[in-house]
Design a protein around this motif. Structure first.
Motif, short mmCIF file in Angstrom:
data_model
loop_
_atom_site.label_atom_id
_atom_site.label_comp_id
_atom_site.label_asym_id
_atom_site.label_seq_id
_atom_site.Cartn_x
_atom_site.Cartn_y
_atom_site.Cartn_z
N ALA A 1 0.82 -1.20 0.00
CA ALA A 1 0.00 0.00 0.00
C ALA A 1 0.86 1.26 0.00
O ALA A 1 0.56 2.23 -0.71
N LEU A 2 1.95 1.27 0.76
CA LEU A 2 2.83 2.44 0.79
C LEU A 2 3.54 2.65 -0.55
O LEU A 2 3.69 3.79 -1.01
N VAL A 3 3.95 1.57 -1.19
CA VAL A 3 4.57 1.69 -2.52
C VAL A 3 3.55 2.25 -3.51
O VAL A 3 3.87 3.11 -4.34
N PHE A 4 2.32 1.77 -3.43
CA PHE A 4 1.27 2.28 -4.31
C PHE A 4 1.04 3.77 -4.09
O PHE A 4 0.96 4.55 -5.04
N VAL A 5 0.92 4.20 -2.85
CA VAL A 5 0.70 5.62 -2.55
C VAL A 5 1.87 6.46 -3.04
O VAL A 5 1.68 7.52 -3.65
N GLY A 6 3.10 5.99 -2.80
CA GLY A 6 4.26 6.73 -3.28
C GLY A 6 4.28 6.86 -4.79
O GLY A 6 4.55 7.93 -5.35
N SER A 7 4.00 5.76 -5.48
CA SER A 7 3.96 5.79 -6.94
C SER A 7 2.86 6.70 -7.44
O SER A 7 3.04 7.46 -8.40
N TYR A 8 1.71 6.67 -6.80
CA TYR A 8 0.60 7.53 -7.20
C TYR A 8 0.97 9.00 -7.04
O TYR A 8 0.70 9.81 -7.92
N LEU A 9 1.59 9.34 -5.92
CA LEU A 9 1.96 10.73 -5.68
C LEU A 9 3.03 11.21 -6.67
O LEU A 9 3.00 12.36 -7.11
N ARG B 1 1.28 11.70 -10.05
CA ARG B 1 0.29 12.77 -10.02
C ARG B 1 0.92 14.13 -10.29
O ARG B 1 0.29 15.01 -10.86
N GLU B 2 2.19 14.28 -9.93
CA GLU B 2 2.88 15.55 -10.16
C GLU B 2 3.09 15.77 -11.65
O GLU B 2 3.51 14.89 -12.35
N PRO B 3 2.80 16.99 -12.12
CA PRO B 3 2.98 17.27 -13.56
C PRO B 3 4.41 17.41 -13.97
O PRO B 3 5.31 17.58 -13.34
#
Length: 154
Positions: A141-149, A152-154
């Motif tokens: 879950a933490l890897v997923f959140v980190g990858s998502y963040l 998400r950055e342009p």
């Protein structure tokens, strides 16, 4: 106008479109890397030091590691556009789509399996098993959140 390279196309590509063949650099550099790995692993304390000569052990380890190290150096130095038969945008291929779907499916199944497994094993198995599954779930879950963040950055 578009200029074609006057150099002969190489089966394993070139370092840059008009540069030398990639294998001309990959083989010696890969052998140096394999030799270094052989020396480092030979000197590791995992081997008994009286079974064979140290230089022979380092040579054997280096010989075993050489194909992989040459391939790794080649992958780093080759210009993809100079390898015959490559497609220009591999990220838009059918295989890439299949890979993306498989990665998504396996990630979701990993989350469901570890969550459900942690819940079920907390009742019937030793607590260490459920804590291990909880740790895997939290890590994923933490890897997923980190990858998502990051994405998400342009």
């Amino acid at each position: 106008m578009c200029e074609k390279s006057t150099k002969k196309p190489r089966r394993f590509g070139r370092i840059k479109p008009s540069g030398p063949p990639a294998l001309r650099m990959a083989i010696p550099a890969g052998l140096v890397v394999a030799t270094a790995i052989g020396i480092v692993l030979q000197s590791a304390p995992i081997f008994p030091h009286n079974t064979m000569n140290a230089w022979l052990r380092a040579l054997l380890i280096g010989a075993c590691v050489a194909p992989a190290s040459i391939a790794l150096v080649w992958a780093v130095v080759v210009d993809r556009s100079t390898v015959p038969g490559t497609i220009p945008n591999p990220e838009h291929s059918v295989e890439s789509t299949w890979y993306d779907q498989a990665a998504k499916d396996s990630f979701h199944l990993l989350l469901a399996g570890t969550g459900l497994g942690a819940a079920l094993t907390s009742f019937w198995l030793p607590p260490m098993v459920s804590w291990t599954l909880i740790a895997v779930f939290v890590f994923a879950a933490l890897v997923f959140v980190g990858s998502y963040l990051i994405r998400r950055e342009p």
